[in-house]
Design a protein around this motif. Structure first.
Motif, PDB file in Angstrom:
ATOM      1  N   ALA A 192      12.922 -38.701 -21.120  1.00  0.00           N
ATOM      2  CA  ALA A 192      14.165 -39.454 -21.265  1.00  0.00           C
ATOM      3  C   ALA A 192      15.054 -38.847 -22.341  1.00  0.00           C
ATOM      4  CB  ALA A 192      13.849 -40.909 -21.595  1.00  0.00           C
ATOM      5  N   SER A 196      18.663 -36.916 -21.808  1.00  0.00           N
ATOM      6  CA  SER A 196      19.694 -37.861 -22.277  1.00  0.00           C
ATOM      7  C   SER A 196      19.871 -39.020 -21.295  1.00  0.00           C
ATOM      8  CB  SER A 196      21.032 -37.134 -22.481  1.00  0.00           C
ATOM      9  OG  SER A 196      20.888 -36.085 -23.410  1.00  0.00           O
ATOM     10  N   LEU A 197      18.746 -39.567 -20.841  1.00  0.00           N
ATOM     11  CA  LEU A 197      18.805 -40.672 -19.892  1.00  0.00           C
ATOM     12  C   LEU A 197      19.149 -41.968 -20.618  1.00  0.00           C
ATOM     13  CD1 LEU A 197      15.627 -39.914 -17.752  1.00  0.00           C
ATOM     14  CD2 LEU A 197      17.982 -39.221 -17.308  1.00  0.00           C
ATOM     15  N   GLU A 198      20.128 -42.683 -20.126  1.00  0.00           N
ATOM     16  CA  GLU A 198      20.514 -43.972 -20.686  1.00  0.00           C
ATOM     17  C   GLU A 198      19.732 -45.053 -19.951  1.00  0.00           C
ATOM     18  OE1 GLU A 198      22.405 -44.389 -23.254  1.00  0.00           O
ATOM     19  OE2 GLU A 198      22.993 -42.276 -23.477  1.00  0.00           O
ATOM     20  N   LEU A 199      18.647 -45.495 -20.560  1.00  0.00           N
ATOM     21  CA  LEU A 199      17.745 -46.438 -19.906  1.00  0.00           C
ATOM     22  C   LEU A 199      17.554 -47.675 -20.764  1.00  0.00           C
ATOM     23  CD1 LEU A 199      15.055 -43.789 -18.910  1.00  0.00           C
ATOM     24  CD2 LEU A 199      16.736 -44.804 -17.375  1.00  0.00           C
ATOM     25  N   GLU A 200      17.367 -48.799 -20.119  1.00  0.00           N
ATOM     26  CA  GLU A 200      17.069 -50.019 -20.847  1.00  0.00           C
ATOM     27  C   GLU A 200      15.613 -49.999 -21.316  1.00  0.00           C
ATOM     28  OE1 GLU A 200      18.015 -53.517 -18.717  1.00  0.00           O
ATOM     29  OE2 GLU A 200      20.118 -52.973 -18.375  1.00  0.00           O
ATOM     30  N   GLU A 202      12.835 -49.621 -24.797  1.00  0.00           N
ATOM     31  CA  GLU A 202      12.517 -48.556 -25.734  1.00  0.00           C
ATOM     32  C   GLU A 202      11.352 -47.725 -25.234  1.00  0.00           C
ATOM     33  OE1 GLU A 202      11.955 -48.015 -30.534  1.00  0.00           O
ATOM     34  OE2 GLU A 202      11.152 -49.808 -29.577  1.00  0.00           O
ATOM     35  N   THR A 267      10.971 -47.003 -15.887  1.00  0.00           N
ATOM     36  CA  THR A 267      11.539 -45.655 -15.870  1.00  0.00           C
ATOM     37  C   THR A 267      10.885 -44.808 -14.790  1.00  0.00           C
ATOM     38  OG1 THR A 267      11.999 -45.797 -18.234  1.00  0.00           O
ATOM     39  CG2 THR A 267      11.971 -43.597 -17.258  1.00  0.00           C
TER      40      THR A 267
END
Length: 346
Positions: A192, A196-200, A202, A267
């Motif tokens: 991630a 640079s994956l924008e994921l909900e 942590e 993810t």
């Protein structure tokens, strides 16, 4: 083709360093060759275990070495320094040697690497050594020209002593398979960040030295702990395939019992990646005799690094060398990755 069936113009690819089937085949074909076990009945290169073991008096001297090329060198939950110490400590621990005598560390640095980052990595190495109860006692430093390596590479080696070896090939029918915590954390956290994956949620690496956790398990299980391995490159799937093949048993996994962090599972589903194929750097897989499983599980759960430990399966007579996944809706073979989903993961 040569005598091994390898084309003369064959090249080494990234998959050959990624911890799956392709890497094991490369090592067996090129490096192991006709290597023999040590004369004292110890563990040598041919065993392809987490390290080597030589008899010294009434104890075993356990040795291991590894190199670390993770990109980027800093990631949520750790960095290349913590990774190098933890990886070496864990390899020794997987053979039953949890009292780490000493480590070595060689550092290869690209010209232009930030001095502040180097000092940050050194501080992380020192902190991880303190956590594991050991120290770096010798090492080496080299500087390469710009573009000759990518940033920084670490090599660590470690030595420890134990009176009882635990190989990765000791499984027998009926043995219980225990994982010490959630699966896939390191691989998906690094993936991630790198992309640079924008994921909900942590995503954090699980990187940690496991010798204290494994010591507790061995104290509780004694001779009932018969096989151990840490599921690094290639993940849980590759590790279980290797253990099953070496022990000549099948492994039946219960999908509902395998622990995952919610963010990792989400993810993986989003990216189409099975977390059981993703690397872990702070987890272990234990093979335990049925009568010792409950006490080992309780001991693991009493440690901060093992609170989510679970019995996830057992050794069966069906399909020796393979891993069978019980999904709750039926049975299927769990595939083994040929290589890591993401190169330079550790």
């Amino acid at each position: 083709m040569n005598a091994s069936g390898i084309a003369p113009d064959a090249k080494v690819m990234l998959k050959h360093g990624a911890g799956g089937r392709a890497m094991r085949e490369l090592i067996q074909q090129v490096f192991v060759g006709d290597a023999k076990a040590p004369a004292d009945g110890g563990i040598g290169l041919a065993a392809m275990d987490d390290g080597a073991a030589l008899r010294v008096g009434d104890q075993w001297l356990v040795m291991t070495t590894d190199s670390y090329v993770v990109k980027p060198p800093f990631f949520p939950g750790g960095d290349i320094g913590r990774l190098a110490v933890s990886g070496t400590v864990n390899d020794l621990s997987m053979m039953g040697a949890t009292e780490i005598a000493a480590l070595t560390c060689a550092v290869i640095i690209e010209e232009g690497f930030p001095r502040a980052d180097l000092e940050r990595i050194k501080a992380s190495i020192s902190a991880a050594c303190a956590e594991a109860g050991t120290a770096i006692v010798t090492g080496d430093t080299k500087v390469m020209g710009r573009g000759e390596i990518d940033g920084i590479v670490l090599n660590t080696a470690g030595v420890a002593f134990t009176r009882r070896l635990v190989p990765d090939c000791g499984l027998a029918l009926g043995d219980q398979i225990i994982v010490t915590g959630t699966i896939g954390d390191h691989g998906l956290a690094v993936m991630a960040l790198r992309h640079s994956l924008e994921l909900e949620g942590e995503l954090r690496s699980d990187v940690a030295p496991l010798n204290g956790l494994i010591r507790r398990a061995l104290e509780a299980g004694g001779e009932g702990v018969v096989a151990m391995k840490d599921p690094t490159r290639g993940g849980l799937a590759s590790t279980l395939h290797e253990m099953a093949a070496k022990s000549r048993v099948g492994i039946m996994l219960k999908a509902s019992r395998i622990p995952f962090n919610t963010s990792v599972q989400a993810t993986g589903e989003l990216l189409g990646i099975d977390p059981m194929h993703a690397a872990n750097e702070g987890k272990a897989v234990l093979g335990v005799r049925p009568d010792a499983a409950a006490s080992v599980l309780a001991a693991l759960r009493s440690h901060p690094l093992g609170m989510r430990a679970e019995i996830v399966g057992s050794c069966v007579a069906q399909r020796p060398g393979f891993v069978i996944l019980d999904t709750g809706f039926g049975l299927r073979l769990l595939t083994e990755p040929e290589g890591e989903l993401l190169p330079r993961i550790c």
